[in-house]
Motif scaffolding. Structure first.
Motif, PDB file in Angstrom:
ATOM      1  N   PHE A  29       0.855  -1.187   0.000  1.00 15.39           N
ATOM      2  CA  PHE A  29       0.000   0.000   0.000  1.00 15.39           C
ATOM      3  C   PHE A  29       0.892   1.238   0.000  1.00 15.39           C
ATOM      4  O   PHE A  29       2.005   1.214   0.542  1.00 15.39           O
ATOM      5  CB  PHE A  29      -0.878   0.034   1.261  1.00 15.39           C
ATOM      6  CG  PHE A  29      -1.977  -0.981   1.270  1.00 15.39           C
ATOM      7  CD1 PHE A  29      -3.122  -0.775   0.525  1.00 15.39           C
ATOM      8  CD2 PHE A  29      -1.875  -2.131   2.045  1.00 15.39           C
ATOM      9  CE1 PHE A  29      -4.162  -1.703   0.540  1.00 15.39           C
ATOM     10  CE2 PHE A  29      -2.893  -3.056   2.068  1.00 15.39           C
ATOM     11  CZ  PHE A  29      -4.034  -2.843   1.310  1.00 15.39           C
ATOM     12  N   ASP A  30       0.415   2.325  -0.580  1.00 18.19           N
ATOM     13  CA  ASP A  30       1.133   3.596  -0.471  1.00 18.19           C
ATOM     14  C   ASP A  30       1.324   3.940   1.003  1.00 18.19           C
ATOM     15  O   ASP A  30       0.442   3.698   1.821  1.00 18.19           O
ATOM     16  CB  ASP A  30       0.352   4.726  -1.156  1.00 18.19           C
ATOM     17  CG  ASP A  30       0.603   4.798  -2.651  1.00 18.19           C
ATOM     18  OD1 ASP A  30       1.397   3.988  -3.175  1.00 18.19           O
ATOM     19  OD2 ASP A  30       0.006   5.669  -3.303  1.00 18.19           O
ATOM     20  N   GLN A  31       2.443   4.485   1.337  1.00 17.94           N
ATOM     21  CA  GLN A  31       2.817   4.910   2.685  1.00 17.94           C
ATOM     22  C   GLN A  31       2.868   3.769   3.703  1.00 17.94           C
ATOM     23  O   GLN A  31       2.820   4.006   4.901  1.00 17.94           O
ATOM     24  CB  GLN A  31       1.905   6.030   3.206  1.00 17.94           C
ATOM     25  CG  GLN A  31       2.153   7.350   2.546  1.00 17.94           C
ATOM     26  CD  GLN A  31       0.931   7.815   1.783  1.00 17.94           C
ATOM     27  OE1 GLN A  31      -0.185   7.468   2.112  1.00 17.94           O
ATOM     28  NE2 GLN A  31       1.151   8.595   0.739  1.00 17.94           N
ATOM     29  N   GLN A  32       2.974   2.564   3.223  1.00 17.51           N
ATOM     30  CA  GLN A  32       3.110   1.421   4.118  1.00 17.51           C
ATOM     31  C   GLN A  32       4.538   1.386   4.665  1.00 17.51           C
ATOM     32  O   GLN A  32       5.482   1.772   3.978  1.00 17.51           O
ATOM     33  CB  GLN A  32       2.818   0.151   3.315  1.00 17.51           C
ATOM     34  CG  GLN A  32       3.127  -1.133   4.025  1.00 17.51           C
ATOM     35  CD  GLN A  32       2.671  -2.341   3.237  1.00 17.51           C
ATOM     36  OE1 GLN A  32       1.660  -2.291   2.553  1.00 17.51           O
ATOM     37  NE2 GLN A  32       3.418  -3.426   3.332  1.00 17.51           N
ATOM     38  N   PRO A 123       6.750  -8.859   2.050  1.00 12.85           N
ATOM     39  CA  PRO A 123       6.645  -7.985   0.882  1.00 12.85           C
ATOM     40  C   PRO A 123       5.385  -8.182   0.041  1.00 12.85           C
ATOM     41  O   PRO A 123       5.228  -7.501  -0.970  1.00 12.85           O
ATOM     42  CB  PRO A 123       7.907  -8.320   0.081  1.00 12.85           C
ATOM     43  CG  PRO A 123       8.245  -9.715   0.457  1.00 12.85           C
ATOM     44  CD  PRO A 123       7.755  -9.907   1.872  1.00 12.85           C
ATOM     45  N   TRP A 124       4.505  -9.086   0.426  1.00 16.13           N
ATOM     46  CA  TRP A 124       3.304  -9.346  -0.381  1.00 16.13           C
ATOM     47  C   TRP A 124       2.035  -9.110   0.439  1.00 16.13           C
ATOM     48  O   TRP A 124       1.254 -10.042   0.669  1.00 16.13           O
ATOM     49  CB  TRP A 124       3.293 -10.780  -0.897  1.00 16.13           C
ATOM     50  CG  TRP A 124       4.450 -11.140  -1.752  1.00 16.13           C
ATOM     51  CD1 TRP A 124       4.618 -10.850  -3.079  1.00 16.13           C
ATOM     52  CD2 TRP A 124       5.609 -11.882  -1.358  1.00 16.13           C
ATOM     53  NE1 TRP A 124       5.811 -11.356  -3.515  1.00 16.13           N
ATOM     54  CE2 TRP A 124       6.441 -11.990  -2.479  1.00 16.13           C
ATOM     55  CE3 TRP A 124       6.023 -12.437  -0.151  1.00 16.13           C
ATOM     56  CZ2 TRP A 124       7.659 -12.651  -2.447  1.00 16.13           C
ATOM     57  CZ3 TRP A 124       7.237 -13.089  -0.103  1.00 16.13           C
ATOM     58  CH2 TRP A 124       8.040 -13.192  -1.250  1.00 16.13           C
ATOM     59  N   SER A 125       1.804  -7.887   0.867  1.00 19.06           N
ATOM     60  CA  SER A 125       0.584  -7.596   1.628  1.00 19.06           C
ATOM     61  C   SER A 125      -0.624  -8.164   0.902  1.00 19.06           C
ATOM     62  O   SER A 125      -0.673  -8.136  -0.331  1.00 19.06           O
ATOM     63  CB  SER A 125       0.403  -6.079   1.795  1.00 19.06           C
ATOM     64  OG  SER A 125       1.352  -5.575   2.680  1.00 19.06           O
ATOM     65  N   ILE A 126      -1.557  -8.654   1.631  1.00 14.70           N
ATOM     66  CA  ILE A 126      -2.799  -9.278   1.174  1.00 14.70           C
ATOM     67  C   ILE A 126      -2.530 -10.662   0.592  1.00 14.70           C
ATOM     68  O   ILE A 126      -3.116 -11.645   1.021  1.00 14.70           O
ATOM     69  CB  ILE A 126      -3.604  -8.422   0.158  1.00 14.70           C
ATOM     70  CG1 ILE A 126      -3.892  -7.037   0.713  1.00 14.70           C
ATOM     71  CG2 ILE A 126      -4.908  -9.130  -0.232  1.00 14.70           C
ATOM     72  CD1 ILE A 126      -4.522  -6.094  -0.299  1.00 14.70           C
ATOM     73  N   VAL A 127      -1.645 -10.768  -0.405  1.00 12.35           N
ATOM     74  CA  VAL A 127      -1.390 -12.041  -1.095  1.00 12.35           C
ATOM     75  C   VAL A 127      -0.824 -13.074  -0.116  1.00 12.35           C
ATOM     76  O   VAL A 127      -1.250 -14.231  -0.105  1.00 12.35           O
ATOM     77  CB  VAL A 127      -0.449 -11.824  -2.298  1.00 12.35           C
ATOM     78  CG1 VAL A 127      -0.075 -13.140  -2.954  1.00 12.35           C
ATOM     79  CG2 VAL A 127      -1.097 -10.877  -3.308  1.00 12.35           C
TER      80      VAL A 127
END
Length: 164
Positions: A29-32, A123-127
């Motif tokens: 995500f942006d700004q994560q 490195p794979w948020s959500i996935v």
């Protein structure tokens, strides 16, 4: 190794997805927290793994995807982090586990702090569902994308189960 990337929109904000010829190298995500420096990467409008991931992310937020199929290309992380990320992939949709439980699954029951650090650098948020890891008392803690996004992702997944 050349990384290609593009930005996609989601109900929870803009997302950067990156890939190489082997698969998806990351989703943030942006700004994560732990957002990579993509200055040396190549922005594209289309690439096989980016396109597949974009379709899957849209289906996920629309309630029509329970498992991501885009292959992952593991290009970073320590061996311990990679092992933690493998455990995260095994947490079923709609369920949560504690950091301590992830450590127990690794047969390192006292390593919950190290597990927390590895989860945070996923490195794979959500996935790779790091949002499904919660505090020992089921409290929402430690999501690099922000606790409000974590809450939203968990609520979305609970709603899937109601519709199955």
């Amino acid at each position: 190794m050349t990384f290609q990337y593009k930005h996609i929109q989601s109900p929870l904000g803009r997302i950067l997805i990156a890939a190489n010829e082997e698969g998806l190298t990351g989703l943030w995500f942006d700004q994560q927290k732990h957002h990579p420096n993509s200055d040396a990467w190549h922005q594209v409008t289309s690439q096989i793994w980016l396109d597949q991931c974009e379709i899957e992310i849209k289906a996920y937020f629309d309630g029509g995807l329970c498992e991501f199929k885009t292959p992952l290309s593991v290009t970073w992380g320590t061996e311990f982090q990679k092992t933690v990320w493998q455990v995260l992939k095994q947490i079923p949709l709609g369920e949560t586990v504690s950091y301590g439980e992830v450590a127990r699954r690794l047969i390192k029951s006292k390593a919950f702090r190290a597990v927390g650090a590895a989860v945070g650098k996923n490195p794979w948020s959500i996935v790779v569902p790091c949002h499904r890891v919660v505090g020992a008392n089921a409290s929402l803690t430690g999501y690099a994308g922000g606790l409000e996004r974590k809450r939203s992702l968990l609520l979305l997944e609970k709603s899937y189960l109601c519709n199955l």
